[in-house]
Write a protein that holds these residues in place. Structure first.
Motif, short mmCIF file in Angstrom:
data_model
loop_
_atom_site.label_atom_id
_atom_site.label_comp_id
_atom_site.label_asym_id
_atom_site.label_seq_id
_atom_site.Cartn_x
_atom_site.Cartn_y
_atom_site.Cartn_z
N ALA A 1 0.82 -1.21 0.00
CA ALA A 1 0.00 0.00 0.00
C ALA A 1 0.86 1.26 0.00
CB ALA A 1 -0.93 -0.01 1.21
N ILE A 2 1.99 1.21 0.67
CA ILE A 2 2.84 2.41 0.83
C ILE A 2 3.92 2.48 -0.25
CG2 ILE A 2 4.38 3.63 2.43
CD1 ILE A 2 2.89 2.29 4.72
N PHE A 3 4.51 1.34 -0.54
CA PHE A 3 5.66 1.32 -1.45
C PHE A 3 5.37 0.44 -2.68
CE2 PHE A 3 7.38 1.85 2.85
CZ PHE A 3 7.97 3.10 2.72
N VAL A 4 4.50 0.94 -3.56
CA VAL A 4 4.15 0.17 -4.75
C VAL A 4 5.38 -0.03 -5.63
CG1 VAL A 4 2.71 0.15 -6.81
CG2 VAL A 4 1.82 1.09 -4.67
N VAL A 5 6.27 0.98 -5.64
CA VAL A 5 7.43 0.91 -6.52
C VAL A 5 8.40 -0.19 -6.11
CG1 VAL A 5 7.30 3.35 -7.12
CG2 VAL A 5 8.61 2.65 -5.11
N LEU A 6 8.21 -0.70 -4.91
CA LEU A 6 9.15 -1.75 -4.46
C LEU A 6 8.61 -3.15 -4.73
CD1 LEU A 6 10.21 -0.26 -1.01
CD2 LEU A 6 11.40 -0.10 -3.20
N GLY A 7 7.57 -3.23 -5.59
CA GLY A 7 6.94 -4.53 -5.85
C GLY A 7 7.90 -5.57 -6.39
N SER A 8 8.77 -5.14 -7.31
CA SER A 8 9.69 -6.12 -7.89
C SER A 8 10.66 -6.67 -6.84
CB SER A 8 10.48 -5.48 -9.04
OG SER A 8 11.20 -4.34 -8.57
N ILE A 9 11.11 -5.78 -5.95
CA ILE A 9 12.03 -6.23 -4.89
C ILE A 9 11.32 -7.20 -3.95
CG2 ILE A 9 13.44 -5.47 -2.94
CD1 ILE A 9 13.84 -2.83 -4.39
N ILE A 10 10.09 -6.86 -3.60
CA ILE A 10 9.32 -7.73 -2.70
C ILE A 10 9.11 -9.10 -3.34
CG2 ILE A 10 7.08 -8.04 -1.59
CD1 ILE A 10 6.97 -4.99 -1.29
N ALA A 11 8.82 -9.08 -4.69
CA ALA A 11 8.61 -10.35 -5.39
C ALA A 11 9.86 -11.22 -5.29
CB ALA A 11 8.26 -10.09 -6.85
N TYR A 12 11.03 -10.59 -5.45
CA TYR A 12 12.27 -11.35 -5.35
C TYR A 12 12.46 -11.93 -3.94
CZ TYR A 12 17.22 -12.35 -4.90
OH TYR A 12 18.41 -12.95 -4.63
N VAL A 13 12.16 -11.09 -2.93
CA VAL A 13 12.29 -11.56 -1.54
C VAL A 13 11.36 -12.74 -1.27
CG1 VAL A 13 11.92 -10.92 0.89
CG2 VAL A 13 13.07 -9.32 -0.68
N LEU A 14 10.10 -12.62 -1.77
CA LEU A 14 9.15 -13.72 -1.58
C LEU A 14 9.62 -15.00 -2.26
CD1 LEU A 14 5.73 -11.87 -2.02
CD2 LEU A 14 6.70 -12.82 0.06
N TYR A 15 10.15 -14.82 -3.47
CA TYR A 15 10.67 -15.99 -4.18
C TYR A 15 11.77 -16.68 -3.38
CZ TYR A 15 13.52 -18.65 -7.46
OH TYR A 15 14.26 -19.62 -8.04
N LYS A 16 12.69 -15.85 -2.85
CA LYS A 16 13.80 -16.41 -2.07
C LYS A 16 13.29 -17.11 -0.81
CE LYS A 16 18.33 -15.22 -0.20
NZ LYS A 16 18.13 -15.94 1.05
N ARG A 17 12.32 -16.46 -0.15
CA ARG A 17 11.77 -17.07 1.06
C ARG A 17 11.06 -18.39 0.77
NH1 ARG A 17 9.37 -12.23 4.92
NH2 ARG A 17 11.36 -11.14 5.22
N LYS A 18 10.34 -18.41 -0.36
CA LYS A 18 9.66 -19.66 -0.74
C LYS A 18 10.66 -20.77 -0.98
CE LYS A 18 6.39 -21.59 -4.05
NZ LYS A 18 5.55 -21.32 -5.24
N ARG A 19 11.76 -20.40 -1.70
CA ARG A 19 12.80 -21.39 -1.97
C ARG A 19 13.42 -21.90 -0.66
NH1 ARG A 19 17.78 -19.01 -4.98
NH2 ARG A 19 18.07 -18.21 -2.86
N ASP A 20 13.67 -20.96 0.28
CA ASP A 20 14.23 -21.35 1.58
C ASP A 20 13.26 -22.23 2.36
OD1 ASP A 20 15.94 -18.17 2.17
OD2 ASP A 20 16.50 -19.92 0.97
N ALA A 21 11.96 -21.88 2.27
CA ALA A 21 10.94 -22.66 2.99
C ALA A 21 10.91 -24.11 2.50
CB ALA A 21 9.56 -22.02 2.83
N ILE A 22 11.07 -24.27 1.17
CA ILE A 22 11.11 -25.63 0.61
C ILE A 22 12.31 -26.39 1.16
CG2 ILE A 22 11.44 -26.96 -1.52
CD1 ILE A 22 9.84 -24.74 -2.97
#
Length: 609
Positions: free
Chosen positions: A372-393
Motif C-alpha cells: 500500500a505504501i511502497f508500490v514501486v518496491l513490488g519487484s524487490i518484494i517479489a524477489y524476496v518472496l521468491y527467495k523465502r519460498k525457496r528457503d521454505a522448501i
C-alpha cells in the motif's frame, strides 16, 4: 437436569499406576454410572430414534463396556458422536468426545486421547458450552496424561485450570481432587514443602465433606511427602492413619499401598518382624484386587526382610516372585517411555507448526502494508518472496528428513528391545530356576540385565565405539547360545589396523543379521554351527561381514517373521540416513554360500578423534 459427577478412580486402579494422581472425571446427565450394561443394551435395542436420549445411552454403554469389550465401547461412542453431530447437540458432542478420549486412555493410546480431549475443549469454547464442570473434567484428564509422562508444566497448567473452574462453581469434591493432583506434581518436582501445602488444603476440604476415601488417599500422599523429607516417624504416623481409615471403609487399594509403605519404613528402622507382618497383609490385599505393581512391591519388601533375617531360601523365593511380576511392569514402562518420546516429538512439531503459521501471518500483514505504501518496491518484494519460498522448501525438506531420522531412531530402539527375545530370555531364566540350576540362572540373568541396560543407555546415542559395540554383540550371542544349549561357536576377526577404541559405529548395527544367522540358519541345522564376524577397513569405510554355516536362505530365511524382517529393514533405513548425511555409499549385501549365508555391511569410517 441434575449433573452426576463420577470420579473414575477405577481407571487408575486397573492400570496399577500411581493411585495418587487421582481421577479422570466423567460427567453424565440423566443416568447412573451403576446401570448394568445388559440393561442399557436392551434399551438401545428398543429405542432406535437417533436423538439425545439414544446418544446418552450410547455414552453410558461405552463407559460400562470399556474394560469388558474395548471394540464395542468404540462402536457405542462413535455412534454417539455421529448422532450429536447430526442433531447439532453441542453439549452431547463434547460429552461423547470426552468418553472417546477415555476409551483411548484405557487402551494406552495416549496421543489419540489427548487429541480427542483437545477437540472437545475446542468445540466447548467455540460453541459456548456452559457446563463448566464438564470442561473442568476434560482439563483434569489432560493434566493426568501430562503428569503420567512427566510433562509437569503442562500438567500444572491443566490442573490449575480445573481448580479455577471448580472454585467458580463451588464444587468442593472437584477442588479436593485438583488440589491433590497439584500437590503430587510439586512433590514429583522435589518441591516437597509446596506439595504438602496443597495436600493440607485438600485434606481440610475432604474432612469438611466427611469423604473418608479421599481423606485416606490424601493422608497417604502426605506420608509419601514426609518420607521423601526423610522424616520417617511423621511419615509412619500418616501411613498408619491412612491404612486404618482405608481398612474401616474397606478401600483395599489405599490400604494395600499404605501397608507396603509402613513395611518399607519398618525395614529402614530395623523392625523386621513388624515389616514382615505389614508386607504379608499388603500382599494379600493386592492379590484380592489384582494390582500387579503392589504385589511386586510386597514381594520385594518380603525379600529384603528375609535377607535381613538370614532366611536366604525364603528371600530367594520372594525375589523370584518379585522378578516375575516386575517383568510385566517393566514391559509397560518401556511402552510408556516410547510413547513419551513420540508425544514430545508431536508436541514439538505442533509448536513448530504454530510458530510457522504465526510467522506466515506476520509476513502477509507486512506485505499488504508495504504494497500500500511502497508500490514501486513490488519487484524487490517479489524477489524476496521468491527467495523465502525457496528457503521454505529447503527447510521443509530438512524437517522431513529430521522427522525420518527421529522415527527411525524410535523404531531402532523398538527393534533392539524385541519382546520375543525378552520373553524367551526370561522364560529360560525361569526354567533354570525351576530346575534349581541357580548358577546358570544367575549367569544368564547377569548377562541379560547387562545387555538390556546397555541397550537403554545407548538408545539416545547415534554412535558408540567399536569396542563397546563388539562387547554388546558378544553378550547378545552368549545369551542366545545359552538358550540353544551351547550350539553356537563364534569368532571375531578384527583387522589390526582398526583402532577399536577410536572407531565409531551405530549401536548394534549387525544384531538383526546375527539374529537371522542364529535362528534361521544354525538353529535349524543338525549339530553345532559357527558364526564368524569380521571387520576390515579401507581409506574411507569399515566393512563388516557376518558369515554362518547354517542351512542357508532357501531353507531358513524363506519367510522371515515380522519382527526379524522389521529389524533388517530398520538397519537398512539407518544406513540410508547415514548415507544421506555423510554422502557415503553404504550397502548391505547378502551372499548365498554352499552352506550358510554371508552378509556384508559397509559404513563410513568415523573416528572419535
Amino acid at each position: 437436569m441434575k449433573n452426576h459427577h463420577n470420579q473414575t478412580m477405577i481407571i487408575k486402579q486397573k492400570k496399577a499406576t500411581l493411585f495418587v494422581v487421582f481421577f479422570l472425571f466423567l460427567c453424565f446427565l440423566g443416568f447412573s454410572q451403576q446401570s448394568k450394561l445388559d440393561s442399557i443394551i436392551s434399551k438401545l435395542r428398543v429405542y432406535e430414534e437417533r436423538d439425545s436420549v439414544r446418544a446418552r445411552l450410547l455414552v453410558n454403554a461405552a463407559w460400562n463396556s470399556i474394560y469388558e469389550n474395548e471394540q464395542d465401547a468404540f462402536v457405542y461412542v462413535n455412534e454417539a458422536v455421529d448422532i450429536a453431530k447430526e442433531i447439532q447437540w453441542d453439549w452431547g458432542l463434547v460429552v461423547s468426545l470426552r468418553q472417546k478420549g477415555v476409551n483411548y486412555y484405557v487402551q494406552r493410546d495416549y496421543l489419540s486421547a489427548v487429541d480427542t480431549w483437545q477437540e472437545a475443549l475446542k468445540i466447548a469454547e467455540n460453541k459456548n458450552v456452559k457446563d463448566k464442570l464438564l470442561i473442568a473434567s476434560i482439563y483434569n484428564n489432560l493434566g493426568n496424561v501430562h503428569a503420567d509422562f512427566k510433562q509437569y508444566a503442562k500438567a500444572l497448567e491443566n490442573y490449575k485450570q480445573c481448580l479455577h473452574i471448580s472454585e467458580q462453581v463451588g464444587n468442593k469434591e472437584n477442588n479436593i481432587n485438583a488440589l491433590s493432583n497439584i500437590g503430587y506434581v510439586y512433590v514429583d518436582l522435589n518441591k516437597i514443602e509446596k506439595g504438602i501445602v496443597y495436600f493440607n488444603k485438600a485434606l481440610l476440604l475432604a474432612k469438611d465433606e466427611s469423604n473418608k476415601r479421599l481423606i485416606a488417599s490424601i493422608i497417604k500422599n502426605l506420608g509419601d511427602a514426609y518420607k521423601l523429607k526423610e522424616d520417617y516417624n511423621k511419615a509412619l504416623s500418616f501411613y498408619e492413619e491412612s491404612a486404618k481409615i482405608a481398612e474401616d471403609i474397606k478401600d483395599k487399594y489405599v490400604a494395600s499401598s499404605a501397608l507396603n509403605s509402613i513395611s518399607e519404613l519398618h525395614i529402614k528402622l530395623g523392625k523386621y518382624d513388624e515389616a514382615q507382618v505389614y508386607s504379608e497383609k499388603a500382599l494379600q490385599l493386592a492379590k484380592e484386587i489384582n494390582t500387579v505393581e503392589w504385589q511386586a512391591d510386597s514381594w520385594k519388601l518380603l525379600s529384603d526382610v528375609f535377607e535381613k533375617k538370614g532366611k536366604t531360601k525364603d528371600a530367594l523365593k520372594a525375589y523370584k516372585n518379585y522378578i516375575q511380576l516386575k517383568d510385566s511392569i517393566q514391559s509397560e514402562d518401556k511402552k510408556v517411555a516410547l510413547t513419551r518420546k513420540e508425544m514430545a516429538f508431536k508436541l514439538e512439531r505442533q509448536e513448530a507448526k504454530a510458530k510457522a503459521e504465526l510467522e506466515k501471518e506476520k509476513l502477509y500483514a507486512n506485505l499488504i502494508l508495504t504494497a500500500a505504501i511502497f508500490v514501486v518496491l513490488g519487484s524487490i518484494i517479489a524477489y524476496v518472496l521468491y527467495k523465502r519460498k525457496r528457503d521454505a522448501i529447503e527447510y521443509r525438506k530438512i524437517a522431513e528428513f529430521k522427522t525420518k531420522v527421529a522415527e527411525t531412531e524410535l523404531k531402532a530402539l523398538r527393534s533392539q528391545m524385541n519382546p520375543h527375545f525378552i520373553f524367551n530370555a526370561m522364560s529360560s531364566i525361569g526354567d533354570y530356576m525351576i530346575k534349581n540350576d541357580l548358577e546358570t540362572a544367575n549367569e544368564y540373568l547377569i548377562k541379560f540385565s547387562k545387555l538390556i541396560r546397555s541397550i537403554l543407555e545407548n538408545s539416545e546415542k547415534k554412535w558408540i565405539s567399536l569396542e563397546e559395540d563388539l562387547e554388546l554383540t558378544k553378550l547378545y550371542i552368549e545369551i542366545e547360545s545359552l538358550r540353544l544349549k551351547d550350539k553356537i561357536f563364534y569368532t571375531f576377526l578384527i583387522d589390526k589396523s582398526i583402532d577399536v577404541e577410536n572407531t565409531m559405529v551405530p549401536p548394534l548395527i549387525l544384531q538383526p543379521f546375527i539374529e537371522n544367522s542364529i535362528w534361521h540358519g544354525i538353529a535349524k541345522k543338525e549339530g553345532k554351527g559357527t558364526i564368524k564376524i569380521c571387520a576390515k577397513k579401507n581409506e574411507k569405510h569399515v566393512v563388516f561381514s557376518v558369515d554362518d554355516d547354517g542351512v542357508g536362505r532357501k531353507k531358513g530365511l524363506k519367510q522371515l517373521p515380522n519382527h526379524t524382517a522389521m529389524g533388517v529393514n530398520i538397519t537398512k533405513n539407518r544406513l540410508a540416513i547415514i548415507n544421506n548425511q555423510d554422502g557415503f555409499n553404504n550397502s548391505v549385501k547378502m551372499i548365498d554360500k554352499v552352506q550358510g549365508v554371508r552378509i556384508e555391511v559397509k559404513i563410513p569410517l568415523e573416528l572419535r578423534f
